[in-house]
Design an enzyme around this catalytic site. Structure first.
Site, mmCIF file in Angstrom:
data_model
loop_
_atom_site.group_PDB
_atom_site.id
_atom_site.type_symbol
_atom_site.label_atom_id
_atom_site.label_comp_id
_atom_site.label_asym_id
_atom_site.label_seq_id
_atom_site.Cartn_x
_atom_site.Cartn_y
_atom_site.Cartn_z
ATOM 1 N N LYS A 1 7.515 -29.503 -10.434
ATOM 2 C CA LYS A 1 7.009 -28.619 -9.354
ATOM 3 C C LYS A 1 5.905 -27.691 -9.838
ATOM 4 O O LYS A 1 6.053 -26.467 -9.833
ATOM 5 C CB LYS A 1 8.159 -27.819 -8.737
ATOM 6 C CG LYS A 1 9.280 -28.683 -8.176
ATOM 7 C CD LYS A 1 10.348 -27.853 -7.487
ATOM 8 C CE LYS A 1 11.467 -28.675 -6.893
ATOM 9 N NZ LYS A 1 12.320 -29.362 -7.881
ATOM 10 N N ASP B 1 0.356 -23.388 -10.299
ATOM 11 C CA ASP B 1 -0.396 -22.576 -11.260
ATOM 12 C C ASP B 1 -1.856 -22.579 -10.801
ATOM 13 O O ASP B 1 -2.171 -23.118 -9.735
ATOM 14 C CB ASP B 1 -0.233 -23.195 -12.664
ATOM 15 C CG ASP B 1 -0.308 -22.151 -13.769
ATOM 16 O OD1 ASP B 1 -1.212 -21.280 -13.702
ATOM 17 O OD2 ASP B 1 0.522 -22.201 -14.687
ATOM 18 N N THR C 1 -5.187 -25.507 -14.520
ATOM 19 C CA THR C 1 -3.945 -25.770 -15.273
ATOM 20 C C THR C 1 -3.148 -26.894 -14.620
ATOM 21 O O THR C 1 -2.612 -27.773 -15.300
ATOM 22 C CB THR C 1 -3.087 -24.480 -15.355
ATOM 23 O OG1 THR C 1 -3.853 -23.484 -16.003
ATOM 24 C CG2 THR C 1 -1.797 -24.709 -16.110
#
Ligand code: C5P
Length: 214
Positions: free
Chosen positions: A60, A63, A67
């Site tokens: 999950k 970010d 990233t």
């Protein structure tokens, strides 16, 4: 491909390996989440691959866009079949994940099935995910038919929150495997009903047989 995805929510490599062996007749995709990934990482990936099965990496991601995109690239290097990212990361994040070349399938988490949330909100998140170009969404069994209606049949819908009997655990929006599949789920994610069973293979077999389309 078989419709049951087994959630390998265990923190013991041997237990994970024996679950894969015991259930392999009924399952093609094994879900590796944070518990097992942090415990056994690449070793578990290799074991599943060697068994001729696929990995659904359920970490999950949520970010900043760069990233998340790099994380999707790393998952691709591990050879995973599909992975999850969160819808709440926003358009830029989801599109960054989608833009990765030769990437695994991306399934967006609309909401956790342990959360109480209105169905229309889940459907809005699914429509947003489709607009961003992902392969499908994770939703509770309760929203499957609405999502299929709004997003089309080619858009994957994967449903956790599968229970064979009424339970008092953390899953709130639940359904029986047959109902989830009848409503259009492409895959059902099953964890505790199988991994905590005395005979996991028997439970996997009975779910498998109950959802076979005649
Ligand atoms: O044990 P149980 O059948 O509830 O397992 C469901 C699995 O699906 C868990 O691994 C959980 O992390 C995952 N999941 C979920 N709800 C989501 C996304 C993933 O329950 N929205």
């Amino acid at each position: 491909m078989k419709k049951i995805i087994l959630a390998l929510d265990v923190y013991n490599y041997q237990k994970a390996e024996s679950l894969v062996k015991e259930t392999s007749l009924y399952i093609d995709i094994y879900k590796v989440g944070p518990i097992l990934f942090l415990h056994a990482g690449k070793k578990i990936m290799k074991m599943i691959e060697k068994s001729g099965k696929k990995v659904f990496l359920d970490l999950k991601f949520h970010d900043i866009p760069s990233t998340v995109a790099r994380s999707v690239e790393m998952a691709r290097e591990l050879g995973v079949y599909s992975l999850t990212i969160h819808s709440v990361g926003g358009e830029e994040m989801v599109k960054a994940a989608v833009s990765v070349k030769n990437r695994p399938k991306i399934w967006v988490v609309t909401a956790l099935t342990s959360q109480i949330i209105k169905s229309f909100e889940v459907v809005e998140r699914a429509k947003f995910a489709k607009f961003c170009g992902v392969n499908g969404v994770i939703s509770s069994p309760l929203e499957v038919s609405l999502i299929k209606k709004e997003c089309g049949n080619d858009f994957d819908v994967i449903t956790p929150g599968i229970r064979l009997v009424k339970s008092d655990d953390d899953q709130k929006r639940i359904a029986d495997p047959k109902i989830a599949v009848k409503k259009g789920a492409d895959f059902i994610v099953v964890g505790r009903p199988i991994i905590e069973a005395i005979k996991p293979s028997e439970v996997a077999k009975s779910i498998y047989e109950s959802i076979l389309t005649k």
